[in-house]
Each structure stands twice: as structure tokens, then as C-alpha cells.
Design a protein around this motif. Structure first.
Motif, PDB file in Angstrom:
ATOM      1  N   GLN A  63      48.458  37.097  34.203  1.00  0.00           N
ATOM      2  CA  GLN A  63      48.841  36.707  35.565  1.00  0.00           C
ATOM      3  C   GLN A  63      48.318  37.715  36.588  1.00  0.00           C
ATOM      4  N   GLU A  64      48.446  39.001  36.254  1.00  0.00           N
ATOM      5  CA  GLU A  64      47.971  40.045  37.174  1.00  0.00           C
ATOM      6  C   GLU A  64      46.454  39.984  37.328  1.00  0.00           C
ATOM      7  N   LEU A  65      45.742  39.711  36.237  1.00  0.00           N
ATOM      8  CA  LEU A  65      44.283  39.590  36.311  1.00  0.00           C
ATOM      9  C   LEU A  65      43.869  38.372  37.133  1.00  0.00           C
ATOM     10  N   GLU A  66      44.611  37.264  37.003  1.00  0.00           N
ATOM     11  CA  GLU A  66      44.327  36.066  37.794  1.00  0.00           C
ATOM     12  C   GLU A  66      44.543  36.345  39.281  1.00  0.00           C
ATOM     13  N   GLU A  67      45.629  37.048  39.588  1.00  0.00           N
ATOM     14  CA  GLU A  67      45.914  37.402  40.986  1.00  0.00           C
ATOM     15  C   GLU A  67      44.835  38.322  41.543  1.00  0.00           C
ATOM     16  N   LEU A  68      44.386  39.287  40.718  1.00  0.00           N
ATOM     17  CA  LEU A  68      43.321  40.197  41.143  1.00  0.00           C
ATOM     18  C   LEU A  68      42.032  39.429  41.385  1.00  0.00           C
ATOM     19  N   LYS A  69      41.710  38.485  40.497  1.00  0.00           N
ATOM     20  CA  LYS A  69      40.498  37.672  40.642  1.00  0.00           C
ATOM     21  C   LYS A  69      40.537  36.869  41.939  1.00  0.00           C
ATOM     22  N   ARG A  70      41.692  36.205  42.199  1.00  0.00           N
ATOM     23  CA  ARG A  70      41.816  35.415  43.428  1.00  0.00           C
ATOM     24  C   ARG A  70      41.699  36.294  44.665  1.00  0.00           C
ATOM     25  N   SER A  71      42.300  37.494  44.567  1.00  0.00           N
ATOM     26  CA  SER A  71      42.245  38.425  45.698  1.00  0.00           C
ATOM     27  C   SER A  71      40.817  38.880  45.977  1.00  0.00           C
ATOM     28  N   ARG A  72      40.064  39.199  44.915  1.00  0.00           N
ATOM     29  CA  ARG A  72      38.678  39.651  45.082  1.00  0.00           C
ATOM     30  C   ARG A  72      37.802  38.532  45.644  1.00  0.00           C
ATOM     31  N   ILE A  73      37.966  37.321  45.111  1.00  0.00           N
ATOM     32  CA  ILE A  73      37.181  36.189  45.599  1.00  0.00           C
ATOM     33  C   ILE A  73      37.486  35.923  47.062  1.00  0.00           C
ATOM     34  N   SER A  74      38.785  35.914  47.390  1.00  0.00           N
ATOM     35  CA  SER A  74      39.193  35.673  48.773  1.00  0.00           C
ATOM     36  C   SER A  74      38.644  36.740  49.701  1.00  0.00           C
ATOM     37  N   SER A  75      38.699  37.981  49.246  1.00  0.00           N
ATOM     38  CA  SER A  75      38.217  39.097  50.062  1.00  0.00           C
ATOM     39  C   SER A  75      36.736  38.966  50.369  1.00  0.00           C
ATOM     40  N   LEU A  76      35.953  38.584  49.353  1.00  0.00           N
ATOM     41  CA  LEU A  76      34.508  38.460  49.544  1.00  0.00           C
ATOM     42  C   LEU A  76      34.151  37.235  50.386  1.00  0.00           C
ATOM     43  N   VAL A  77      34.804  36.106  50.096  1.00  0.00           N
ATOM     44  CA  VAL A  77      34.511  34.875  50.831  1.00  0.00           C
ATOM     45  C   VAL A  77      34.891  35.003  52.298  1.00  0.00           C
ATOM     46  N   MET A  78      36.013  35.671  52.556  1.00  0.00           N
ATOM     47  CA  MET A  78      36.497  35.817  53.932  1.00  0.00           C
ATOM     48  C   MET A  78      35.905  37.026  54.633  1.00  0.00           C
ATOM     49  N   GLY A  79      35.064  37.774  53.951  1.00  0.00           N
ATOM     50  CA  GLY A  79      34.426  38.914  54.577  1.00  0.00           C
ATOM     51  C   GLY A  79      35.336  40.097  54.804  1.00  0.00           C
ATOM     52  N   GLN A  80      36.451  40.148  54.063  1.00  0.00           N
ATOM     53  CA  GLN A  80      37.425  41.226  54.286  1.00  0.00           C
ATOM     54  C   GLN A  80      36.958  42.561  53.723  1.00  0.00           C
ATOM     55  N   SER A  81      35.864  42.525  52.956  1.00  0.00           N
ATOM     56  CA  SER A  81      35.350  43.778  52.402  1.00  0.00           C
ATOM     57  C   SER A  81      34.486  44.526  53.421  1.00  0.00           C
TER      58      SER A  81
END
Length: 261
Positions: free
Chosen positions: A187-205
Motif C-alpha cells: 500500500q505504501e509503495l502504491e501511494e509513493l508511486k501515485r505521488s511520484r506520477i502526480s508530482s511529475l505530471v503536474m510539474g510539482q518537481s
């Protein structure tokens, strides 16, 4: 862990050998069949599942004949007689009612109910149970009590039954803890994956950000632009009046957006 030195070979297909001091007994010598008919208005419906006997599941198929069910009491062993529900059985922790396709057995007093729960949920017993049944095809294969009652079971002394149950409870508890830990990690890895994808797609990095007028996007990188969707796509409004079944999709609500070229 329990270890046995003296063992003897049997003539039982699913039990090639057992400890020398254990007994082999037929099911009808160890249980009495409970055939009392009741209504689920008086006795709450139970589900016979591969996880044991549970209060009736919301998605379970429900019988239309609610007044024609079998009584189950706490401590009874219940098993589904149909082969398509192979492995659905267990000692009940509830008093209630089950459909007539289930066999309800009451263990005699010399048995540890938890030992019986482990023994009769064993894969090898399950195969032997259905081997004794009959039917036209596999999906309609049924084992009746008259066919089940002569199956031989390995029975250790009562103190040994208790010892085996304590060991298995401890082992199962350890396994369940490991499963729980692995599930949390997944579950934690899934949350981390979603967070990383969201961060990159939304330009938050990006370090340099600017505020936007978009309600669901608070900020974007300064080098990015905001453009309406209509510049890139349009709504597909062609109707399939002939009901052509090539790549047919079913949408109860929604719109089909087509990319502009």
C-alpha cells in the motif's frame, strides 16, 4: 514442533501413513448429522465460504425459500456439498441457518473443534471428500452425507489434538502478521508511486512555480502554459445508428473526446 518417529502405513488413499498411536475413525463415528429445518427469520443466514462460516455476505446468492434451511449451532462443522464450492467449510462460531446444499455435522465431545476445523479444511481431505461424490459433470458434482460418512479420519489423543491446535494457531498468527506487513508495504509503495506520477505530471518537481486559475491545479512550472482542452480535442458526436458492433463501447453516461490532428 511435533515430531513422530513410529508411524504405520494405512490402506487409505489420502492418508498413506499416520503416527502409530493415532486412530483411524469413520466420519459417522465422530459426528452426528444435524438436519433440523428452520427459517432465516428465526435463525440468521450464514455463508459457507473458503474462509470458513461467516454471517451471510451481502453479495451472496440468496435462496428464495427462506423457510427451508438447515439449523447450524456454534461448534457445528458445515461443508458445502457442491464441487464448484470446493474448500468452503469450517467450524461455525455462530448459530444460524444455511442453505440445504450444505451438510451440517455436530462433533462428538472427545474432539477439539479447532483441530477438526484444521483437519477438514485440509487440501487432501477436500480432494477425498469430492472423490466420494457423484454427478454428471464436474460443475454438478455433489457429495452427500451417505457418501461422506465412511471417509476415514486420523484422530490423535485429545491432549495431542490440543497441542497441535496451539502450534497451528501460533504458526497461523505469525503468517497473518507477515501478510499484514507485506500488505502495508504494498500500500505504501502504491501511494509513493501515485505521488511520484502526480508530482511529475503536474510539474510539482520544478522549483520555479506560478499560480494558476485552474481550480484543480494550484500551481504549475513558470515555463508551462495554460490552454483550453478545445485546442487539442473535440467531442465525438457521430451516432452509431446502425448498431455496428465493430469496437462497440457501452457508455451509460459521459462523452467521447477525440484528439485533433
Amino acid at each position: 514442533m511435533i515430531a513422530y518417529i513410529d508411524e504405520f502405513k494405512t490402506n487409505v488413499t489420502w492418508l498413506p501413513q499416520i503416527p502409530a498411536h493415532w486412530e483411524l475413525k469413520k466420519i459417522d463415528a465422530l459426528f452426528t448429522e444435524r438436519k433440523t429445518k428452520v427459517s432465516d427469520k428465526d435463525y440468521a443466514p450464514l455463508s459457507v465460504t473458503k474462509k470458513g462460516i461467516l454471517p451471510q455476505l451481502g453479495y451472496a446468492a440468496k435462496s428464495s425459500d427462506r423457510d427451508n434451511r438447515k439449523l447450524v449451532k456454534i461448534g457445528d462443522f458445515v461443508i458445502n456439498s457442491r464441487s464448484d464450492r470446493k474448500g468452503s467449510c469450517g467450524i461455525s462460531k455462530f448459530t444460524g441457518s444455511v442453505s440445504l446444499i450444505n451438510i451440517v455435522l455436530t462433533p462428538r465431545s472427545e474432539l477439539n473443534n479447532d483441530f477438526i476445523h484444521y483437519l477438514l479444511r485440509n487440501y487432501h481431505f477436500s480432494e477425498e471428500y469430492y472423490r466420494n461424490g457423484r454427478g454428471i459433470v464436474a460443475d454438478l458434482w455433489t457429495t452427500r452425507y451417505s457418501e461422506m460418512k465412511t471417509i476415514l479420519l486420523p484422530i490423535p489423543p485429545r491432549k495431542e489434538q490440543d497441542q497441535i491446535v496451539r502450534f497451528l494457531n501460533w504458526k497461523v498468527s505469525k503468517i497473518n502478521k507477515l501478510i499484514s506487513i507485506r500488505r502495508r508495504e504494498i500500500q505504501e509503495l502504491e501511494e509513493l508511486k501515485r505521488s511520484r506520477i502526480s508530482s511529475l505530471v503536474m510539474g510539482q518537481s520544478y522549483k520555479n512555480q506560478k499560480c494558476t486559475d485552474i481550480r484543480w491545479v494550484f500551481s504549475i512550472p513558470k515555463v508551462w502554459n495554460e490552454k483550453p482542452l478545445v485546442q487539442f480535442a473535440y467531442e465525438q458526436s457521430v451516432k452509431n445508428t446502425g448498431m455496428i458492433e465493430e469496437n462497440l463501447l457501452s457508455l451509460s453516461h459521459g462523452k467521447i473526446i477525440k484528439k485533433k490532428y
